[in-house]
Write a protein that holds these residues in place. Structure first.
Motif, PDB file in Angstrom:
ATOM      1  N   THR A 142      56.589 -14.268  -1.756  1.00  9.24           N
ATOM      2  CA  THR A 142      56.665 -14.608  -0.337  1.00  9.24           C
ATOM      3  C   THR A 142      57.850 -13.916   0.328  1.00  9.24           C
ATOM      4  O   THR A 142      58.656 -13.246  -0.325  1.00  9.24           O
ATOM      5  CB  THR A 142      56.835 -16.124  -0.136  1.00  9.24           C
ATOM      6  N   ARG A 143      57.973 -14.082   1.595  1.00 11.81           N
ATOM      7  CA  ARG A 143      59.114 -13.607   2.371  1.00 11.81           C
ATOM      8  C   ARG A 143      60.343 -14.442   2.041  1.00 11.81           C
ATOM      9  O   ARG A 143      60.253 -15.490   1.400  1.00 11.81           O
ATOM     10  CB  ARG A 143      58.812 -13.676   3.871  1.00 11.81           C
ATOM     11  N   TRP A 144      61.529 -13.989   2.525  1.00 13.47           N
ATOM     12  CA  TRP A 144      62.753 -14.789   2.400  1.00 13.47           C
ATOM     13  C   TRP A 144      62.728 -15.945   3.409  1.00 13.47           C
ATOM     14  O   TRP A 144      61.854 -15.998   4.287  1.00 13.47           O
ATOM     15  CB  TRP A 144      63.999 -13.946   2.678  1.00 13.47           C
ATOM     16  N   ASN A 145      63.721 -16.802   3.312  1.00 11.61           N
ATOM     17  CA  ASN A 145      63.899 -17.811   4.355  1.00 11.61           C
ATOM     18  C   ASN A 145      64.550 -17.174   5.582  1.00 11.61           C
ATOM     19  O   ASN A 145      64.745 -15.960   5.642  1.00 11.61           O
ATOM     20  CB  ASN A 145      64.718 -19.012   3.848  1.00 11.61           C
ATOM     21  N   CYS A 146      64.895 -17.986   6.552  1.00 10.54           N
ATOM     22  CA  CYS A 146      65.510 -17.475   7.783  1.00 10.54           C
ATOM     23  C   CYS A 146      66.215 -18.649   8.470  1.00 10.54           C
ATOM     24  O   CYS A 146      66.085 -19.805   8.047  1.00 10.54           O
ATOM     25  CB  CYS A 146      64.462 -16.861   8.720  1.00 10.54           C
ATOM     26  N   LYS A 147      66.931 -18.379   9.513  1.00  9.03           N
ATOM     27  CA  LYS A 147      67.550 -19.455  10.288  1.00  9.03           C
ATOM     28  C   LYS A 147      66.444 -20.319  10.909  1.00  9.03           C
ATOM     29  O   LYS A 147      65.410 -19.801  11.337  1.00  9.03           O
ATOM     30  CB  LYS A 147      68.451 -18.879  11.369  1.00  9.03           C
ATOM     31  N   ASP A 148      66.674 -21.621  10.912  1.00  9.29           N
ATOM     32  CA  ASP A 148      65.692 -22.575  11.454  1.00  9.29           C
ATOM     33  C   ASP A 148      64.351 -22.448  10.737  1.00  9.29           C
ATOM     34  O   ASP A 148      63.276 -22.484  11.349  1.00  9.29           O
ATOM     35  CB  ASP A 148      65.510 -22.353  12.961  1.00  9.29           C
ATOM     36  N   PHE A 149      64.393 -22.310   9.431  1.00  7.77           N
ATOM     37  CA  PHE A 149      63.188 -22.099   8.624  1.00  7.77           C
ATOM     38  C   PHE A 149      62.251 -23.297   8.669  1.00  7.77           C
ATOM     39  O   PHE A 149      61.034 -23.133   8.816  1.00  7.77           O
ATOM     40  CB  PHE A 149      63.605 -21.795   7.181  1.00  7.77           C
ATOM     41  N   GLN A 178      63.200 -20.381  -3.654  1.00  9.82           N
ATOM     42  CA  GLN A 178      63.606 -20.235  -5.047  1.00  9.82           C
ATOM     43  C   GLN A 178      64.125 -18.833  -5.378  1.00  9.82           C
ATOM     44  O   GLN A 178      64.365 -18.533  -6.543  1.00  9.82           O
ATOM     45  CB  GLN A 178      62.423 -20.578  -5.969  1.00  9.82           C
ATOM     46  N   GLY A 179      64.303 -17.993  -4.370  1.00  8.09           N
ATOM     47  CA  GLY A 179      64.677 -16.614  -4.624  1.00  8.09           C
ATOM     48  C   GLY A 179      66.163 -16.355  -4.746  1.00  8.09           C
ATOM     49  O   GLY A 179      66.580 -15.278  -5.192  1.00  8.09           O
ATOM     50  N   GLY A 180      66.977 -17.320  -4.349  1.00  8.05           N
ATOM     51  CA  GLY A 180      68.414 -17.104  -4.375  1.00  8.05           C
ATOM     52  C   GLY A 180      68.889 -16.078  -3.359  1.00  8.05           C
ATOM     53  O   GLY A 180      69.973 -15.516  -3.492  1.00  8.05           O
ATOM     54  N   ILE A 181      68.078 -15.845  -2.327  1.00 12.27           N
ATOM     55  CA  ILE A 181      68.425 -14.921  -1.244  1.00 12.27           C
ATOM     56  C   ILE A 181      68.610 -15.749   0.020  1.00 12.27           C
ATOM     57  O   ILE A 181      67.648 -16.281   0.572  1.00 12.27           O
ATOM     58  CB  ILE A 181      67.327 -13.856  -1.041  1.00 12.27           C
ATOM     59  N   TYR A 182      69.857 -15.841   0.490  1.00 14.47           N
ATOM     60  CA  TYR A 182      70.188 -16.721   1.608  1.00 14.47           C
ATOM     61  C   TYR A 182      70.161 -15.935   2.911  1.00 14.47           C
ATOM     62  O   TYR A 182      71.195 -15.664   3.521  1.00 14.47           O
ATOM     63  CB  TYR A 182      71.550 -17.357   1.375  1.00 14.47           C
ATOM     64  N   ASP A 198      70.311  -7.773   9.833  1.00 18.08           N
ATOM     65  CA  ASP A 198      69.005  -7.661   9.178  1.00 18.08           C
ATOM     66  C   ASP A 198      68.725  -8.932   8.379  1.00 18.08           C
ATOM     67  O   ASP A 198      69.579  -9.405   7.636  1.00 18.08           O
ATOM     68  CB  ASP A 198      69.039  -6.444   8.244  1.00 18.08           C
ATOM     69  N   ASN A 199      67.529  -9.488   8.514  1.00 19.40           N
ATOM     70  CA  ASN A 199      67.177 -10.672   7.724  1.00 19.40           C
ATOM     71  C   ASN A 199      65.984 -10.419   6.812  1.00 19.40           C
ATOM     72  O   ASN A 199      65.373 -11.354   6.306  1.00 19.40           O
ATOM     73  CB  ASN A 199      66.888 -11.872   8.633  1.00 19.40           C
ATOM     74  N   ALA A 200      65.677  -9.134   6.584  1.00 15.76           N
ATOM     75  CA  ALA A 200      64.513  -8.796   5.772  1.00 15.76           C
ATOM     76  C   ALA A 200      64.821  -7.865   4.608  1.00 15.76           C
ATOM     77  O   ALA A 200      64.265  -8.031   3.518  1.00 15.76           O
ATOM     78  CB  ALA A 200      63.436  -8.149   6.652  1.00 15.76           C
ATOM     79  N   HIS A 201      65.706  -6.878   4.810  1.00 15.01           N
ATOM     80  CA  HIS A 201      65.799  -5.754   3.886  1.00 15.01           C
ATOM     81  C   HIS A 201      67.080  -5.769   3.064  1.00 15.01           C
ATOM     82  O   HIS A 201      68.173  -5.559   3.597  1.00 15.01           O
ATOM     83  CB  HIS A 201      65.694  -4.444   4.670  1.00 15.01           C
ATOM     84  N   LEU A 202      66.927  -5.970   1.779  1.00 18.78           N
ATOM     85  CA  LEU A 202      68.067  -5.982   0.873  1.00 18.78           C
ATOM     86  C   LEU A 202      68.637  -4.580   0.694  1.00 18.78           C
ATOM     87  O   LEU A 202      67.909  -3.585   0.733  1.00 18.78           O
ATOM     88  CB  LEU A 202      67.641  -6.516  -0.496  1.00 18.78           C
ATOM     89  N   ASN A 203      69.939  -4.497   0.468  1.00 18.59           N
ATOM     90  CA  ASN A 203      70.532  -3.245   0.025  1.00 18.59           C
ATOM     91  C   ASN A 203      70.425  -3.179  -1.502  1.00 18.59           C
ATOM     92  O   ASN A 203      69.862  -4.085  -2.144  1.00 18.59           O
ATOM     93  CB  ASN A 203      71.974  -3.107   0.513  1.00 18.59           C
ATOM     94  N   SER A 204      70.962  -2.126  -2.103  1.00 17.68           N
ATOM     95  CA  SER A 204      70.813  -1.961  -3.551  1.00 17.68           C
ATOM     96  C   SER A 204      71.424  -3.122  -4.317  1.00 17.68           C
ATOM     97  O   SER A 204      70.856  -3.620  -5.305  1.00 17.68           O
ATOM     98  CB  SER A 204      71.455  -0.640  -3.988  1.00 17.68           C
TER      99      SER A 204
END
Length: 221
Positions: A142-149, A178-182, A198-204
């Motif tokens: 799934t996608r990550w969470n976000c503010k006001d999820f 459950q992804g540990g990506i805040y 950015d709230n979608a794209h991780l860096n390395s």
């Protein structure tokens, strides 16, 4: 319909540990990843993504079908054909299929026709992948969470993916919870995302962090 640009990379293991290639059950397997900019990796190199690093680590043949802006259930005049249709352009004889999506569908629910239509089209994708790749292992992310999820369209999309995949016995990782990506945290994004806003794209570094979570989920199943 625009022709997809498919990035195909044969991963050559850089490790020379005695017997590693022979003992790793994933070595030589064919894996395709279909999705949005989580897969294409937006403006950063695709080689920075966790799924590329996973394939490289295990000596797998890797196919990337990520398109920036792509949706699971909505065919966009700008971003092209939805995943529930374009999965048919992936190669035959895959051993693993990863589907990573939902971020762009969250903002397009009205254009899609509502949550029920979204679920129907994700079901078409699930059924199509099972029929085309009956011997493959299929995983959804799934996608990550976000503010006001909580209560948002983002949460509805995540829960819909979990529900539909469950109907088809397809393992799905709830990356939002459950992804540990805040992704809701400004401080976290400054460290692990391509841009602070950015709230979608991780860096390395962010992909390295999530790789541990994703690999544990994959190998468990």
């Amino acid at each position: 319909m625009k022709r997809l640009k498919c990035y195909i990379l044969t991963i050559v293991a850089l490790f020379s540990l005695a017997g590693y290639a022979q003992t790793d059950p994933l070595n030589g397997k064919r894996i395709a990843v279909i999705g949005d900019s989580y897969v294409k990796n937006h403006v950063d190199p695709m080689e920075n993504t966790w799924h590329y690093k996973f394939a490289r680590k295990h000596g797998m043949e890797y196919f990337n079908y990520g398109i920036n802006g792509s949706s699971m259930a909505y065919t966009s005049p700008r971003w092209g054909t939805a995943m529930y249709i374009r999965y048919k352009e992936m190669p035959d004889n895959l051993d693993y299929v990863f589907v990573i999506g939902g971020h762009n569908d969250s903002s397009k629910l009205d254009s899609i026709g509502g949550l029920d239509v979204f679920k129907e089209r994700v079901g078409i994708l699930c059924q199509g992948l099972i029929e085309r790749y009956p011997a493959a292992k299929i995983y959804f992310f799934t996608r990550w969470n976000c503010k006001d999820f909580q209560g948002s369209n983002a949460e509805k999309i995540v829960d819909a993916m979990i529900e539909v995949c469950g109907n088809y016995s397809i393992p799905v990782l709830d990356c939002a919870r459950q992804g540990g990506i805040y992704a809701h945290s400004d401080a976290f994004r400054k460290l692990y995302f391509q841009r602070p806003e950015d709230n979608a794209h991780l860096n390395s570094k962010g992909h390295d962090r999530f790789l541990n979570v994703a690999e544990s989920f994959i190998l468990k199943h």
